[in-house]
Design a protein around this motif. Sequence first.
Motif, PDB file in Angstrom:
ATOM      1  N   THR A 171       0.822  -1.224   0.000  1.00  0.00           N
ATOM      2  CA  THR A 171       0.000   0.000   0.000  1.00  0.00           C
ATOM      3  C   THR A 171       0.851   1.266   0.000  1.00  0.00           C
ATOM      4  O   THR A 171       0.457   2.288  -0.562  1.00  0.00           O
ATOM      5  N   GLY A 172       2.026   1.206   0.642  1.00  0.00           N
ATOM      6  CA  GLY A 172       2.861   2.390   0.757  1.00  0.00           C
ATOM      7  C   GLY A 172       2.353   3.343   1.820  1.00  0.00           C
ATOM      8  O   GLY A 172       1.264   3.166   2.381  1.00  0.00           O
ATOM      9  N   ILE A 173       3.158   4.336   2.113  1.00  0.00           N
ATOM     10  CA  ILE A 173       2.819   5.366   3.099  1.00  0.00           C
ATOM     11  C   ILE A 173       2.814   6.719   2.401  1.00  0.00           C
ATOM     12  O   ILE A 173       3.754   7.046   1.666  1.00  0.00           O
ATOM     13  N   PRO A 174       1.784   7.542   2.608  1.00  0.00           N
ATOM     14  CA  PRO A 174       1.779   8.882   2.003  1.00  0.00           C
ATOM     15  C   PRO A 174       3.020   9.683   2.404  1.00  0.00           C
ATOM     16  O   PRO A 174       3.489   9.578   3.543  1.00  0.00           O
ATOM     17  N   ALA A 175       3.536  10.459   1.474  1.00  0.00           N
ATOM     18  CA  ALA A 175       4.743  11.240   1.738  1.00  0.00           C
ATOM     19  C   ALA A 175       4.574  12.148   2.949  1.00  0.00           C
ATOM     20  O   ALA A 175       5.534  12.409   3.681  1.00  0.00           O
ATOM     21  N   ALA A 176       3.360  12.612   3.184  1.00  0.00           N
ATOM     22  CA  ALA A 176       3.106  13.517   4.308  1.00  0.00           C
ATOM     23  C   ALA A 176       3.328  12.839   5.650  1.00  0.00           C
ATOM     24  O   ALA A 176       3.500  13.515   6.661  1.00  0.00           O
ATOM     25  N   LEU A 177       3.345  11.492   5.664  1.00  0.00           N
ATOM     26  CA  LEU A 177       3.529  10.760   6.923  1.00  0.00           C
ATOM     27  C   LEU A 177       4.931  10.177   7.054  1.00  0.00           C
ATOM     28  O   LEU A 177       5.160   9.302   7.876  1.00  0.00           O
ATOM     29  N   SER A 178       5.871  10.659   6.271  1.00  0.00           N
ATOM     30  CA  SER A 178       7.223  10.091   6.286  1.00  0.00           C
ATOM     31  C   SER A 178       8.217  10.907   7.110  1.00  0.00           C
ATOM     32  O   SER A 178       9.380  10.549   7.203  1.00  0.00           O
ATOM     33  N   GLY A 179       7.762  11.994   7.720  1.00  0.00           N
ATOM     34  CA  GLY A 179       8.682  12.897   8.408  1.00  0.00           C
ATOM     35  C   GLY A 179       9.386  12.299   9.606  1.00  0.00           C
ATOM     36  O   GLY A 179      10.444  12.790  10.021  1.00  0.00           O
ATOM     37  N   ALA A 180       8.834  11.228  10.194  1.00  0.00           N
ATOM     38  CA  ALA A 180       9.441  10.626  11.390  1.00  0.00           C
ATOM     39  C   ALA A 180      10.241   9.371  11.073  1.00  0.00           C
ATOM     40  O   ALA A 180      10.693   8.691  11.986  1.00  0.00           O
ATOM     41  N   PHE A 181      10.439   9.066   9.800  1.00  0.00           N
ATOM     42  CA  PHE A 181      11.214   7.883   9.430  1.00  0.00           C
ATOM     43  C   PHE A 181      12.710   8.230   9.458  1.00  0.00           C
ATOM     44  O   PHE A 181      13.405   8.177   8.436  1.00  0.00           O
ATOM     45  N   ARG A 182      13.225   8.558  10.635  1.00  0.00           N
ATOM     46  CA  ARG A 182      14.606   9.026  10.801  1.00  0.00           C
ATOM     47  C   ARG A 182      15.480   7.854  11.221  1.00  0.00           C
ATOM     48  O   ARG A 182      15.886   7.726  12.375  1.00  0.00           O
ATOM     49  N   VAL A 183      15.793   6.985  10.265  1.00  0.00           N
ATOM     50  CA  VAL A 183      16.524   5.751  10.549  1.00  0.00           C
ATOM     51  C   VAL A 183      17.818   6.022  11.306  1.00  0.00           C
ATOM     52  O   VAL A 183      18.090   5.433  12.356  1.00  0.00           O
ATOM     53  N   GLU A 184      18.637   6.901  10.782  1.00  0.00           N
ATOM     54  CA  GLU A 184      19.963   7.102  11.363  1.00  0.00           C
ATOM     55  C   GLU A 184      19.899   7.775  12.723  1.00  0.00           C
ATOM     56  O   GLU A 184      20.664   7.436  13.636  1.00  0.00           O
ATOM     57  N   PHE A 185      18.997   8.732  12.907  1.00  0.00           N
ATOM     58  CA  PHE A 185      18.904   9.405  14.202  1.00  0.00           C
ATOM     59  C   PHE A 185      18.524   8.407  15.298  1.00  0.00           C
ATOM     60  O   PHE A 185      19.134   8.383  16.368  1.00  0.00           O
ATOM     61  N   TYR A 186      17.544   7.575  15.026  1.00  0.00           N
ATOM     62  CA  TYR A 186      17.110   6.608  16.032  1.00  0.00           C
ATOM     63  C   TYR A 186      18.220   5.612  16.354  1.00  0.00           C
ATOM     64  O   TYR A 186      18.451   5.275  17.519  1.00  0.00           O
ATOM     65  N   ILE A 187      18.904   5.127  15.332  1.00  0.00           N
ATOM     66  CA  ILE A 187      19.920   4.103  15.594  1.00  0.00           C
ATOM     67  C   ILE A 187      21.117   4.709  16.310  1.00  0.00           C
ATOM     68  O   ILE A 187      21.735   4.080  17.176  1.00  0.00           O
ATOM     69  N   LYS A 188      21.481   5.948  15.979  1.00  0.00           N
ATOM     70  CA  LYS A 188      22.591   6.610  16.666  1.00  0.00           C
ATOM     71  C   LYS A 188      22.242   6.846  18.136  1.00  0.00           C
ATOM     72  O   LYS A 188      23.090   6.638  19.022  1.00  0.00           O
ATOM     73  N   LEU A 189      21.017   7.270  18.394  1.00  0.00           N
ATOM     74  CA  LEU A 189      20.578   7.445  19.780  1.00  0.00           C
ATOM     75  C   LEU A 189      20.613   6.109  20.519  1.00  0.00           C
ATOM     76  O   LEU A 189      21.087   6.022  21.659  1.00  0.00           O
ATOM     77  N   GLY A 190      20.143   5.049  19.864  1.00  0.00           N
ATOM     78  CA  GLY A 190      20.171   3.738  20.481  1.00  0.00           C
ATOM     79  C   GLY A 190      21.573   3.273  20.806  1.00  0.00           C
ATOM     80  O   GLY A 190      21.813   2.648  21.851  1.00  0.00           O
ATOM     81  N   ILE A 191      22.525   3.601  19.934  1.00  0.00           N
ATOM     82  CA  ILE A 191      23.915   3.206  20.169  1.00  0.00           C
ATOM     83  C   ILE A 191      24.492   3.958  21.372  1.00  0.00           C
ATOM     84  O   ILE A 191      25.221   3.377  22.183  1.00  0.00           O
ATOM     85  N   VAL A 192      24.178   5.243  21.505  1.00  0.00           N
ATOM     86  CA  VAL A 192      24.650   6.005  22.671  1.00  0.00           C
ATOM     87  C   VAL A 192      24.082   5.382  23.947  1.00  0.00           C
ATOM     88  O   VAL A 192      24.812   5.174  24.933  1.00  0.00           O
ATOM     89  N   LEU A 193      22.789   5.064  23.949  1.00  0.00           N
ATOM     90  CA  LEU A 193      22.180   4.440  25.125  1.00  0.00           C
ATOM     91  C   LEU A 193      22.766   3.053  25.379  1.00  0.00           C
ATOM     92  O   LEU A 193      22.901   2.632  26.537  1.00  0.00           O
ATOM     93  N   LEU A 194      23.141   2.372  24.318  1.00  0.00           N
ATOM     94  CA  LEU A 194      23.759   1.060  24.487  1.00  0.00           C
ATOM     95  C   LEU A 194      25.061   1.170  25.271  1.00  0.00           C
ATOM     96  O   LEU A 194      25.409   0.280  26.052  1.00  0.00           O
TER      97      LEU A 194
END
Length: 468
Positions: free
Chosen positions: A151-174
């Motif tokens: 189905t896909g996701i509308p472009a208007a709902l893609s603003g929070a798909f911040r792959v690198e920010f989340y993983i970098k934050l997770g690594i710091v917490l790790l």
Amino acid sequence: MGSGASISATQERASPDSGSGWSELWRKEDWWAVWVGLATVLIAYAAFAQGTSIGWIAVAPAKWSSPDQLLAQLSADATRYVAQFVVFAAVFAVALAAIGQRPSAFLGSFVLVYVVSLAIFVLGAWDQAQTYNLEPPLIALFLGLLIANTTGIPAALSGAFRVEFYIKLGIVLLGATLPFTLILWAGPVAILQASIVSILTFLVIFFVARRLGLDHRLAATLGAGGAVCGVSASIAIAGAVRARKEDPPIAITLVVLWAIVLIFLLPLVARALGLPAGVGGAWIGTSEFADAAGFAAAQAYGGLAGPETGIAGTADQAVWAYTLIKVVGRDVWIGIWALVLSLISVTYWERSGTSGSVEVGQIWWRFPKFVIGFLLASLLVTVVTRGISFADYNAQVKPTLIAPITSLRIWAFTFSFLSIGLTTRFRDFAPAGGRPAIAFTAGVAVNLVVGFVLSVLVFGSYWAALAK
């Protein structure tokens, strides 16, 4: 760093010099991951020192076996989930606004990311989840891929798909859950093993690509994507060697494709071979190309450890070994490769086109700053828990200080894995073509074979006994 960011979004961050200088401290994603991660650790410690905990806000579904039990649990914790969402949304919106994203574009999308992630946590907490290998990272990836490619996701709902920010934050917490003494003990082994594979993989990809007639710059971009940390390395090296604008998407496409394949392949093969958790994590860290994908694979394999499966070790050992190899060992090469290849590019590949000089400071601008946050978080927790016995650590420190940080780390990783799936469309793999794919696949073979030899045969005793 991690894979899964859309090519268009990734290219927006392709300039390695943007935000350099003191302003990068508040304009770069890496630094915001460090600030948010370290602030979380400091707040957690302050609460611990006062005899309390941040566990209330670090809520996550507990094990459940029946719908009634689940419903009662979610009803009792409803206020905590609302508060957690508000805190996540507010902190992330401020951080992303500082690096140029509109808060309104993020917040609407983050509602979707959080709600779906909560549903994934719920499924992963089902008491039968391990029977079916339903680890939250794999659920998130599968679900994201299914949605993105149907189905896909509308472009208007893609603003929070911040792959690198989340993983970098997770690594710091790790870092806060990984004692610095363990890094000091296993770090040299991790750096040696990772360096061998990084250098060998880069050379194989580069020279196979050149033999197939590919341009120096594309060959270098492909080599860095396979040898260091996937997407971020491809972007940084492409900027360092002044690659063509179409080169980074080709490398990113191949990184994403193989990262997804290896997420599922490596845990399955490691389980079939009965590798100890630490050994399996080290092999995944040596063989995977992307931080987020590697964490998914390492967590999935670590979740299998225990007497019922016959896999020796613990889930933490798999994640720790992966982190030491990938984050401590391989990711630090990004700055080195950027400097070396920029010098080669200017000196040899562009002799007829420019007389520009290369700044030695590039090795700092290219360095993944979240690694600093990882090390600082590890050092901080090591210092504040020094002198505490192992029994007191397990009885007092782990449940009140470490466990809440671990819970928040898993939330960050789940956001990242879901975002990977939601931004990965299989049709985007077509532009990679045949020759780049052949060259990159040669690097995959090197990573798998050499990584296995080093992780299992050469340094296997180190990884099997990690943290014992």
